[in-house]
Design an enzyme around this catalytic site. Structure first.
Site, PDB file in Angstrom:
ATOM      1  N   ASN A 177      21.968 -15.291  -9.194  1.00 33.51           N
ATOM      2  CA  ASN A 177      21.149 -15.204 -10.257  1.00 33.51           C
ATOM      3  C   ASN A 177      20.118 -14.020 -10.446  1.00 33.51           C
ATOM      4  OD1 ASN A 177      20.929 -18.773 -10.903  1.00 33.51           O
ATOM      5  ND2 ASN A 177      22.442 -17.196 -11.772  1.00 33.51           N
ATOM      6  N   ASP A 191      23.729 -26.174 -16.785  1.00 33.13           N
ATOM      7  CA  ASP A 191      24.159 -25.093 -17.496  1.00 33.13           C
ATOM      8  C   ASP A 191      24.367 -25.260 -19.175  1.00 33.13           C
ATOM      9  OD1 ASP A 191      25.300 -22.617 -17.819  1.00 33.13           O
ATOM     10  OD2 ASP A 191      27.310 -23.221 -17.599  1.00 33.13           O
TER      11      ASP A 191
HETATM   12  C1  FPP Z   1      25.159 -21.876 -12.377  1.00 33.19           C
HETATM   13  O1  FPP Z   1      25.773 -21.098 -13.137  1.00 33.19           O
HETATM   14  C2  FPP Z   1      24.071 -22.317 -12.790  1.00 33.19           C
HETATM   15  C3  FPP Z   1      22.682 -22.346 -12.336  1.00 33.19           C
HETATM   16  C4  FPP Z   1      22.409 -21.910 -11.058  1.00 33.19           C
HETATM   17  C5  FPP Z   1      21.783 -23.316 -13.068  1.00 33.19           C
HETATM   18  C6  FPP Z   1      20.705 -22.350 -13.810  1.00 33.19           C
HETATM   19  C7  FPP Z   1      19.772 -23.453 -14.420  1.00 33.19           C
HETATM   20  C8  FPP Z   1      18.845 -22.866 -14.911  1.00 33.19           C
HETATM   21  C9  FPP Z   1      18.209 -21.507 -14.901  1.00 33.19           C
HETATM   22  C10 FPP Z   1      17.846 -24.005 -15.338  1.00 33.19           C
HETATM   23  C11 FPP Z   1      16.721 -24.572 -14.409  1.00 33.19           C
HETATM   24  C12 FPP Z   1      16.228 -25.597 -14.992  1.00 33.19           C
HETATM   25  C13 FPP Z   1      15.272 -26.297 -14.406  1.00 33.19           C
HETATM   26  C14 FPP Z   1      15.137 -27.735 -15.027  1.00 33.19           C
HETATM   27  C15 FPP Z   1      14.597 -25.917 -13.166  1.00 33.19           C
HETATM   28  P1  FPP Z   1      25.426 -19.476 -13.173  1.00 33.19           P
HETATM   29  O2  FPP Z   1      25.103 -19.089 -14.456  1.00 33.19           O
HETATM   30  O3  FPP Z   1      24.734 -19.109 -12.067  1.00 33.19           O
HETATM   31  O4  FPP Z   1      26.884 -19.144 -12.933  1.00 33.19           O
HETATM   32  P2  FPP Z   1      28.272 -18.628 -13.527  1.00 33.19           P
HETATM   33  O5  FPP Z   1      28.031 -17.097 -13.907  1.00 33.19           O
HETATM   34  O6  FPP Z   1      29.272 -18.575 -12.773  1.00 33.19           O
HETATM   35  O7  FPP Z   1      28.189 -19.300 -15.005  1.00 33.19           O
END
Ligand code: FPP
Length: 263
Positions: free
Chosen positions: A81, A33
């Protein structure tokens, strides 16, 4: 002699800390994150933060190999996402596919076995292809298993396992009475993944965000106040040293008995 090359040492010359084997986590879960914030802080587009995030991921995997951690799972795209802007979703789809292709030579060189955990529907075909290519071409590697969690959600994984079990019950392949915790585990995306020992999230947010819910029942949680692109193996090593001092009880706490006093 291993047929694989060790990752190059960290440019600072830092060396891996000496820790007892049983103080090393077997399964490290990573929530990468802070890429967007890292870029915003520098007046760069969010996409630049993700590019730096790729470097940080490989650096942390190098540090995990140095330590002898056998399983690393990285949260790259969650089932939630898809709610991000269409432009960012498109970037992340292309980016994730490109990461898999770009890093494939390094996966092979370092002996990384790549696995993909996540739902197939909705995920871009080009990403599935590149994840599956990486899985196929690294299947005999045995230095570390890197599970890329793409279109992954902890609840989705458990719900999908429930559907598969219900189907097997309906078709007579599974008796309801035989559904134990071990049996549920067998229906998860990656049944061979051990429980998460160390759950590490960067950027200061203190939540799971639906990652590895089943596997993290007794994980040690660590929330780091640095943004993902600023991660390197030295930060991981410090986190593991901290982990090594944690007192894990798995619910089995024993009262410290006061020493018996004599009358
Ligand atoms: C969860 O937080 C975090 C993730 C799903 C990681 C996202 C990571 C990337 C987009 C980078 C990918 C990098 C590489 C090197 C492949 P969230 O934002 O989904 O959840 P939240 O809204 O609760 O913070």
């Amino acid at each position: 002699m291993s047929r694989f090359a060790p990752p190059p040492p960290h440019p600072s010359g830092a060396t891996v800390p000496a820790l007892d084997r049983d103080a090393i986590p077997r399964h490290l879960a990573l929530v990468m994150d802070g890429n967007g914030r890292w870029a915003n802080d520098r007046g760069l587009p969010r996409t630049e933060g993700h590019r730096e995030g790729e470097r940080a991921l490989m650096e942390v995997v190098a540090g995990a190999i140095d330590l002898g951690i056998p399983y690393v799972s990285a949260y790259a795209f969650s089932t939630e996402n898809w709610k991000r802007s269409p432009a960012e979703v498109a970037f992340l789809m292309n980016f994730t596919g490109d990461v898999m292709s770009r890093q494939l030579p390094t996966f092979k060189e370092w002996g990384i076995k790549v696995r993909w955990a996540g739902r197939r529907p909705r995920l871009w075909k080009s990403v599935i292809n590149r994840l599956e290519t990486a899985e196929r071409e690294t299947q005999d590697n045995d230095v570390i298993t890197l599970t890329m969690c793409v279109n992954y959600g902890g609840r989705a994984e458990i719900a999908d396992a429930a559907v598969a079990m219900a189907r097997d019950v309906q078709e007579g392949r599974l008796m309801p009475g035989s559904i134990t915790e071990d049996m549920v585990q067998r229906y998860l995306d990656e049944p061979q993944l051990p429980d998460v020992d160390l759950f590490l999230r960067s950027s200061g947010e203190q939540r799971l965000s639906n990652f590895m819910l089943w596997q993290s029942a007794y994980a040690e949680m660590m929330f780091l106040d640095i943004l993902w692109p600023d991660m390197d193996r030295r930060v991981l090593w410090r986190a593991v040293e901290d982990y090594a001092h944690r007192n894990r009880r798995y619910g089995g706490a024993m009262d410290q008995m006061a020493p018996a006093t004599r009358e």
